[in-house]
Motif scaffolding. Sequence first.
Motif, PDB file in Angstrom:
ATOM      1  N   ALA A 109       0.900  -1.170   0.010  1.00 16.44           N
ATOM      2  CA  ALA A 109       0.082  -0.079  -0.149  1.00 16.44           C
ATOM      3  C   ALA A 109       0.953   1.162  -0.026  1.00 16.44           C
ATOM      4  CB  ALA A 109      -0.877   0.070   1.292  1.00 16.44           C
ATOM      5  N   MET A 110       0.668   2.122  -1.088  1.00 13.53           N
ATOM      6  CA  MET A 110       1.685   3.033  -0.929  1.00 13.53           C
ATOM      7  C   MET A 110       0.555   4.496  -1.037  1.00 13.53           C
ATOM      8  SD  MET A 110       3.984   2.155  -4.156  1.00 13.53           S
ATOM      9  CE  MET A 110       5.662   2.779  -3.489  1.00 13.53           C
ATOM     10  N   GLY A 111       1.118   5.841  -0.609  1.00 14.32           N
ATOM     11  CA  GLY A 111       0.189   6.890  -0.819  1.00 14.32           C
ATOM     12  C   GLY A 111       0.462   7.278  -2.081  1.00 14.32           C
ATOM     13  N   LYS A 112       1.262   7.414  -2.735  1.00 12.87           N
ATOM     14  CA  LYS A 112       1.230   7.493  -4.304  1.00 12.87           C
ATOM     15  C   LYS A 112       2.213   6.785  -4.913  1.00 12.87           C
ATOM     16  CE  LYS A 112       2.479  11.545  -7.552  1.00 12.87           C
ATOM     17  NZ  LYS A 112       1.092  11.625  -8.095  1.00 12.87           N
ATOM     18  N   LEU A 113       1.658   6.045  -5.916  1.00 12.67           N
ATOM     19  CA  LEU A 113       2.137   4.781  -6.623  1.00 12.67           C
ATOM     20  C   LEU A 113       3.283   5.344  -7.375  1.00 12.67           C
ATOM     21  CD1 LEU A 113       2.377   2.208  -7.182  1.00 12.67           C
ATOM     22  CD2 LEU A 113       0.888   2.557  -9.302  1.00 12.67           C
ATOM     23  N   ASP A 114       4.656   4.840  -6.996  1.00 11.71           N
ATOM     24  CA  ASP A 114       6.048   4.907  -7.542  1.00 11.71           C
ATOM     25  C   ASP A 114       6.200   3.767  -7.962  1.00 11.71           C
ATOM     26  OD1 ASP A 114       8.630   5.043  -8.292  1.00 11.71           O
ATOM     27  OD2 ASP A 114       9.029   6.984  -6.879  1.00 11.71           O
ATOM     28  N   THR A 115       6.429   3.676  -9.360  1.00  5.12           N
ATOM     29  CA  THR A 115       6.214   2.098 -10.075  1.00  5.12           C
ATOM     30  C   THR A 115       7.648   1.794  -9.791  1.00  5.12           C
ATOM     31  OG1 THR A 115       6.512   3.343 -12.090  1.00  5.12           O
ATOM     32  CG2 THR A 115       4.498   2.412 -11.741  1.00  5.12           C
ATOM     33  N   ASP A 116       8.910   2.696  -9.877  1.00  6.05           N
ATOM     34  CA  ASP A 116      10.029   2.208  -9.684  1.00  6.05           C
ATOM     35  C   ASP A 116      10.558   1.674  -8.218  1.00  6.05           C
ATOM     36  OD1 ASP A 116      10.778   2.673 -12.246  1.00  6.05           O
ATOM     37  OD2 ASP A 116      11.474   4.742 -11.909  1.00  6.05           O
ATOM     38  N   VAL A 117      10.088   2.295  -7.361  1.00  3.34           N
ATOM     39  CA  VAL A 117      10.113   1.843  -5.997  1.00  3.34           C
ATOM     40  C   VAL A 117       9.301   0.418  -5.828  1.00  3.34           C
ATOM     41  CG1 VAL A 117       9.261   2.480  -3.568  1.00  3.34           C
ATOM     42  CG2 VAL A 117      10.677   4.282  -4.994  1.00  3.34           C
ATOM     43  N   ALA A 118       8.097   0.562  -6.384  1.00  2.00           N
ATOM     44  CA  ALA A 118       7.431  -0.593  -6.160  1.00  2.00           C
ATOM     45  C   ALA A 118       8.172  -1.950  -6.824  1.00  2.00           C
ATOM     46  CB  ALA A 118       5.979  -0.604  -6.973  1.00  2.00           C
ATOM     47  N   CYS A 134      10.081 -21.006  -2.743  1.00  2.00           N
ATOM     48  CA  CYS A 134       8.688 -20.897  -2.957  1.00  2.00           C
ATOM     49  C   CYS A 134       8.452 -19.802  -4.081  1.00  2.00           C
ATOM     50  CB  CYS A 134       7.904 -20.530  -1.624  1.00  2.00           C
ATOM     51  SG  CYS A 134       8.251 -18.719  -1.128  1.00  2.00           S
ATOM     52  N   ALA A 135       7.208 -19.930  -4.747  1.00  2.00           N
ATOM     53  CA  ALA A 135       6.888 -19.121  -5.951  1.00  2.00           C
ATOM     54  C   ALA A 135       5.876 -17.770  -5.278  1.00  2.00           C
ATOM     55  CB  ALA A 135       5.838 -19.920  -6.738  1.00  2.00           C
ATOM     56  N   LEU A 136       6.252 -16.728  -6.054  1.00  2.00           N
ATOM     57  CA  LEU A 136       5.502 -15.621  -5.896  1.00  2.00           C
ATOM     58  C   LEU A 136       4.232 -15.671  -6.798  1.00  2.00           C
ATOM     59  CD1 LEU A 136       4.902 -12.828  -4.902  1.00  2.00           C
ATOM     60  CD2 LEU A 136       6.420 -11.965  -6.607  1.00  2.00           C
ATOM     61  N   ILE A 137       3.035 -15.938  -6.571  1.00  2.00           N
ATOM     62  CA  ILE A 137       1.834 -16.298  -7.378  1.00  2.00           C
ATOM     63  C   ILE A 137       0.720 -15.154  -7.278  1.00  2.00           C
ATOM     64  CG2 ILE A 137       2.228 -18.976  -7.055  1.00  2.00           C
ATOM     65  CD1 ILE A 137      -0.372 -18.637  -5.482  1.00  2.00           C
ATOM     66  N   GLY A 138       1.094 -13.983  -6.423  1.00  2.00           N
ATOM     67  CA  GLY A 138       0.164 -13.098  -6.433  1.00  2.00           C
ATOM     68  C   GLY A 138       0.393 -12.171  -5.478  1.00  2.00           C
ATOM     69  N   GLY A 139      -0.533 -11.057  -5.403  1.00  2.00           N
ATOM     70  CA  GLY A 139      -0.477  -9.923  -4.520  1.00  2.00           C
ATOM     71  C   GLY A 139      -1.276  -8.986  -4.811  1.00  2.00           C
ATOM     72  N   GLU A 140      -1.148  -7.707  -3.883  1.00  2.00           N
ATOM     73  CA  GLU A 140      -2.354  -6.423  -4.362  1.00  2.00           C
ATOM     74  C   GLU A 140      -1.169  -5.220  -3.932  1.00  2.00           C
ATOM     75  OE1 GLU A 140      -5.634  -4.082  -4.804  1.00  2.00           O
ATOM     76  OE2 GLU A 140      -4.882  -6.213  -5.414  1.00  2.00           O
ATOM     77  N   THR A 141      -1.591  -4.150  -5.115  1.00  2.00           N
ATOM     78  CA  THR A 141      -0.869  -3.071  -4.826  1.00  2.00           C
ATOM     79  C   THR A 141      -2.001  -1.870  -4.612  1.00  2.00           C
ATOM     80  OG1 THR A 141       1.167  -3.829  -6.129  1.00  2.00           O
ATOM     81  CG2 THR A 141       0.874  -1.268  -5.754  1.00  2.00           C
ATOM     82  N   ALA A 142      -1.690  -1.372  -3.579  1.00  2.00           N
ATOM     83  CA  ALA A 142      -2.994  -0.215  -3.432  1.00  2.00           C
ATOM     84  C   ALA A 142      -2.298   0.998  -3.362  1.00  2.00           C
ATOM     85  CB  ALA A 142      -3.854  -0.526  -2.257  1.00  2.00           C
ATOM     86  N   GLU A 143      -2.859   2.129  -3.789  1.00  2.00           N
ATOM     87  CA  GLU A 143      -2.635   3.607  -3.994  1.00  2.00           C
ATOM     88  C   GLU A 143      -3.488   4.100  -3.049  1.00  2.00           C
ATOM     89  OE1 GLU A 143      -0.873   6.917  -7.025  1.00  2.00           O
ATOM     90  OE2 GLU A 143      -2.235   5.494  -7.910  1.00  2.00           O
ATOM     91  N   MET A 144      -3.218   4.706  -1.757  1.00  2.00           N
ATOM     92  CA  MET A 144      -3.942   5.223  -0.965  1.00  2.00           C
ATOM     93  C   MET A 144      -3.595   6.709  -0.567  1.00  2.00           C
ATOM     94  SD  MET A 144      -4.251   1.637   1.066  1.00  2.00           S
ATOM     95  CE  MET A 144      -5.544   1.970   2.212  1.00  2.00           C
ATOM     96  N   PRO A 145      -4.189   7.477  -1.538  1.00  2.00           N
ATOM     97  CA  PRO A 145      -3.644   9.009  -0.947  1.00  2.00           C
ATOM     98  C   PRO A 145      -4.691   9.507   0.318  1.00  2.00           C
ATOM     99  CG  PRO A 145      -5.256   8.980  -2.881  1.00  2.00           C
ATOM    100  CD  PRO A 145      -4.669   7.615  -2.494  1.00  2.00           C
ATOM    101  N   GLY A 146      -3.910   9.915   1.091  1.00  2.00           N
ATOM    102  CA  GLY A 146      -4.674  10.590   2.333  1.00  2.00           C
ATOM    103  C   GLY A 146      -4.497   9.541   3.593  1.00  2.00           C
ATOM    104  N   ILE A 147      -3.947   8.344   3.306  1.00  2.00           N
ATOM    105  CA  ILE A 147      -3.816   7.270   4.463  1.00  2.00           C
ATOM    106  C   ILE A 147      -2.323   7.074   4.639  1.00  2.00           C
ATOM    107  CG2 ILE A 147      -3.961   4.715   5.030  1.00  2.00           C
ATOM    108  CD1 ILE A 147      -6.618   6.247   4.872  1.00  2.00           C
ATOM    109  N   TYR A 148      -1.676   7.160   3.650  1.00  2.00           N
ATOM    110  CA  TYR A 148      -0.136   7.362   3.648  1.00  2.00           C
ATOM    111  C   TYR A 148       0.674   8.527   3.134  1.00  2.00           C
ATOM    112  CZ  TYR A 148      -0.822   2.200   4.364  1.00  2.00           C
ATOM    113  OH  TYR A 148      -1.267   1.130   4.936  1.00  2.00           O
TER     114      TYR A 148
END
Length: 347
Positions: A109-118, A134-148
């Motif tokens: 979860a990021m305040g503002k999505l920075d694709t290079d940092v992510a 083990c395998a990385l098979i999924g995940g979630e990236t959330a852009e959450m302005p006002g929270i972070y």
Amino acid sequence: MVEALTYADAGVDINKANDLVQRIKQIAKTTPRTGVMGEIGGFGGLFSLNLSHYKNPVLVSSTDGVGTKLKIAFAMDRHNTIGIDLVAMCVNDIIVQGAKPLFFLDYLAMGKLDTDVAAQIIEGIARGCSESQCALIGGETAEMPGIYNDAEYDLSGFSVGIVDNTRIIDGSEIRNGHKLIGLASSGVHSNGFSLVRKICFDKCGYNVETHIPDLGKTLGEELITPTRIYTQTMLGLIRDLPIHGIAHITGGGIDENIIRIIPDACKVIVDRSSWEVPAVFRFLQEAGGVSDHEMHRTFNNGIGMIVVVPENIAQDLMDRLSAMEEKAYLIGEIASRTDSEPQVEWV
């Protein structure tokens, strides 16, 4: 005319998120494992279980985060190792029960999505997955302005492993006279950083670029060191030797973690002179005026994993660890305990 607003006007850039997914797909391909189905981008990660080697398979799961160690990554603007910490905190928790890691998912979860940092963060996660097999098979990236804040993020992960029911390591076979073998940590790992920051930044006024002579490096370089992943070492030991208990030394230190696996009728006697405490912990204790008791219940103090074995196995275990170039120590033993005695005794 009412102004037409978009999601981007609210601080969420869908196009950037889509670009990141494409980068993550390529990163995930560096963690191949038998059983993975499909690729990153679906609603759920798919994994096909091969149960031919298991009579009564049990899935073991763990979830965790990196905690306030993230503040070190922010201050250093270095994000390519924090993902290793994330994987380590999860897979180290399932290996203690004898489980082989199968797959991993993350939440960023990021305040503002920075694709290079992510991408740097996910690359670190992939390295951790490769190291733990083990395998990385999924995940979630959330852009959450006002929270972070724009330059900050939070990170959590989830791992699943498998073990046969007859091979689960739960401490039930631990008896008086069993020996404790401690495997070296790589440093502070990912626990106790609220106290670390209180000591280093608030009390001492240091920053991540401060060179600490006793450490031979900057404070940031020491603190950003990734958590050790013990999967491959432990799987080899579990396969060949009668391991009766394993404790991952995380938040709470030896005091709080070893008691999670020993019977109530037993206590652990720990010899504090049996290993040399790394310089970073001596530095933190002196700079913060921290008591021995508080150090023992907060930090790993140089021991990241403890293995409990019968006395007649202890030397064989030590020899095997030495052959694997693992730094390990005979740090204590199991003894009988009365109801009035603590379960951990330091000598």
